[in-house]
Design a protein around this motif. Structure first.
Motif, PDB file in Angstrom:
ATOM      1  N   GLN A   1      34.041  46.406  37.340  1.00 41.71           N
ATOM      2  CA  GLN A   1      35.139  46.892  36.521  1.00 41.71           C
ATOM      3  C   GLN A   1      34.883  48.352  36.192  1.00 41.71           C
ATOM      4  OE1 GLN A   1      36.152  44.518  33.087  1.00 41.71           O
ATOM      5  NE2 GLN A   1      35.152  42.736  33.974  1.00 41.71           N
TER       6      GLN A   1
ATOM      7  N   ASP B   1      33.576  39.436  36.011  1.00 40.15           N
ATOM      8  CA  ASP B   1      33.822  40.372  37.111  1.00 40.15           C
ATOM      9  C   ASP B   1      32.895  41.571  36.902  1.00 40.15           C
ATOM     10  OD1 ASP B   1      34.845  41.906  39.155  1.00 40.15           O
ATOM     11  OD2 ASP B   1      36.629  42.521  38.036  1.00 40.15           O
TER      12      ASP B   1
ATOM     13  N   SER C   1      35.854  40.468  30.825  1.00 39.66           N
ATOM     14  CA  SER C   1      36.149  39.319  31.687  1.00 39.66           C
ATOM     15  C   SER C   1      36.651  38.133  30.872  1.00 39.66           C
ATOM     16  CB  SER C   1      34.906  38.918  32.474  1.00 39.66           C
ATOM     17  OG  SER C   1      34.516  39.957  33.332  1.00 39.66           O
TER      18      SER C   1
END
Length: 157
Positions: free
Chosen positions: A96, A93, A141
């Motif tokens: 963040q 991801d 992640s």
């Protein structure tokens, strides 16, 4: 006839070569880099992230030992998680929250794996992030993936 004292020798007959000139004449050979060269990357961790990484490392220490029979180190475990994240980049991801907490953990990536992050066409350039930020995003992640039910055995294969 030559004189024994070099000061009285004719400078035209013999040229004195200095060490510097000798070294310039010898072609320099570039040393080949070691095949196991590693690149140390430190990345910031939050206190919760640090606790999770240390707990997972302690859990896996019982099952895995290094080739020399030594227990698994935190750096080696972090490197394994990072390598898994690089091999499964689709779980990362990239949006963040990132804050430099001034508390760091380390990874020791092989130089060829490091080029995926910090090379001329690496993830840091592609995503326009720093290398530390890229490593932080990947590690966070992977931790999130483990929390959602990912298997540590799959990572450590």
């Amino acid at each position: 006839m030559e004189s024994l004292n070099p000061m009285f020798q004719n400078s035209h007959s013999k040229k004195i070569i200095s060490k510097k000139e000798e070294l310039e004449r010898i072609p320099k050979k570039r040393r080949q880099p070691r095949s196991d060269k590693c690149h140390n990357i430190k990345f910031p961790v939050t206190p919760i992230m640090q606790m999770k990484l240390r707990t997972l490392c302690k859990q896996m220490e019982r099952f895995i030992q290094t080739k020399e029979g030594q227990p698994l180190t935190q750096t080696a475990f972090n490197t394994t998680l990072l390598q898994f994240g690089l091999n499964h980049i689709d779980i990362v991801d990239w949006v963040q929250d990132y804050k430099d907490t001034k508390t760091y953990m380390h990874t020791m990536l092989q130089e060829n794996s490091y080029k995926v992050i910090g090379g001329p066409y690496g993830l840091a350039i592609q995503k326009q992030l720093s290398e530390r930020k890229v490593v932080f995003m990947i590690m966070a992640s992977v931790l999130h993936w483990i929390e959602k039910g990912g298997s540590l055995e799959e990572i450590l294969q």
